[in-house]
Design an enzyme around this catalytic site. Structure first.
Site, PDB file in Angstrom:
ATOM      1  N   ASP A  73       0.533  -1.057  -0.219  1.00 53.13           N
ATOM      2  CA  ASP A  73      -0.295  -0.140  -0.054  1.00 53.13           C
ATOM      3  C   ASP A  73       1.459   1.226  -0.222  1.00 53.13           C
ATOM      4  O   ASP A  73       1.603   1.146   0.326  1.00 53.13           O
ATOM      5  CB  ASP A  73      -0.760  -0.362   1.065  1.00 53.13           C
ATOM      6  N   ASP A  75       0.313   4.965   1.264  1.00 56.65           N
ATOM      7  CA  ASP A  75      -0.492   6.081   2.006  1.00 56.65           C
ATOM      8  C   ASP A  75      -0.964   5.511   3.360  1.00 56.65           C
ATOM      9  O   ASP A  75      -1.996   4.704   3.576  1.00 56.65           O
ATOM     10  CB  ASP A  75      -1.739   6.698   1.547  1.00 56.65           C
TER      11      ASP A  75
END
Length: 310
Positions: A73, A75
């Site tokens: 991922d 953020d």
């Protein structure tokens, strides 16, 4: 008296018989024990050695799950969290746990206003974007072993480009799938797409992310190894379930089976139970990216994928 000797002989014979019976019983018990041991030895020989008894680095080391690819991922995982997702949900007026999917179902004018708010907040976050400590070191660990790195984010592709240009010093993540790839996480489609692009099985990929409801669920649905980055130590696992190792649970070294209080935590803007259950339970929980490389080496065969014949 004439009957004294017979009584004496009777007592002697009785004592001798008792000793003989006791000796016979002991021999019989020993025989049964030997037979039982022989049967156990036979079963062990047929079953082969217990993998748990083998030395980790011995020549007969038990086969372990292969890990040939890593997906991250962005953020809150590769970057330090700087997006206020709760404020985003409030300003947009989202009522479900999935802001993107909810907006997609709205009328065009309302959808346009919501996307404008999200764009404004994401652009502001770019100005303060910082790389997560340990991110490049972990990427270098995979690079040195020939392990491909991919990225899946619910952010936009321009944010991914900004990350690679301004916060990243190594080779970019590829494939790097952003919001234009649908369906979004927690659907497993992006991970399955990447595994197909690499020509590897999804079970041989690790998904690393900071969201239990998006990253972990997506990875679990794809059948991948899942690592939840919990820098704040806010998650625990329902008693009797447990994760693998790291900060989490089945080895009894942290979050597994803590106090089950009725509390909630923010997960990408939505309040969810602090006690992870079902699809939200990761394979491992860690407090920092620095923990991941030794964790994976301890539990998996981290090897480059075999070259694809063309």
């Amino acid at each position: 008296p004439r009957d004294a000797r017979p009584r004496h002989m009777s007592v002697g014979v009785s004592f001798a018989l008792q000793r003989l019976v006791a000796r016979t019983s002991r021999v019989s018990a020993v025989t049964r024990g030997v037979a039982s041991s022989a049967r156990r030895a036979s079963r062990v020989a047929m079953a082969g050695p217990d993998p748990r008894a083998l030395a980790p680095d011995g020549p007969q080391r038990a086969a372990r799950r292969r890990l040939v690819g890593a997906v991250f991922d962005m953020d809150g995982t590769l970057t330090v969290p700087n997006l206020d997702f709760q404020e985003m949900y409030r300003r947009v007026g989202c009522e479900t746990k999935d802001i993107l999917s909810e907006i997609d179902a709205w009328p065009e004018d309302r959808r346009a206003r919501a996307n404008a708010i999200i764009h404004e907040m994401e652009q502001e976050a770019l100005r303060t974007m910082k790389r997560m400590p340990g991110a490049e070191e972990l990427a270098a660990f995979f690079d040195a072993r020939g392990i491909p790195r991919g990225l899946v984010t619910r952010n936009v592709q321009s944010s991914v480009a900004h990350f690679h240009a301004h916060a990243w010093n190594l080779a970019p993540f590829a494939p790097a799938l952003a919001r234009d790839f649908r369906p979004y996480k927690p659907a497993p489609d992006a991970l399955l797409h990447i595994s197909a692009a690499w020509d590897v099985h999804p079970s041989e990929i690790v998904m690393v992310g900071d969201s239990a409801k998006d990253d972990v669920v997506s990875g679990n649905r794809a059948g991948a190894i899942t690592v939840l980055l919990d820098t704040a130590g806010k998650w625990s696992v329902a008693t009797g379930t447990g994760t693998g190792t790291g900060t989490g649970g089945e080895d009894g070294d942290g979050c597994g089976g803590g106090e089950e209080e009725d509390e909630t935590r923010s997960d990408n803007g939505r309040q969810v139970s602090a006690i992870l259950e079902g699809e939200m339970i990761p394979t491992h929980i860690v407090r920092s990216l620095d923990e991941i490389a030794p964790l994976l080496e301890a539990h998996y065969d981290v090897v480059a994928p075999a070259p694809v014949a063309r």
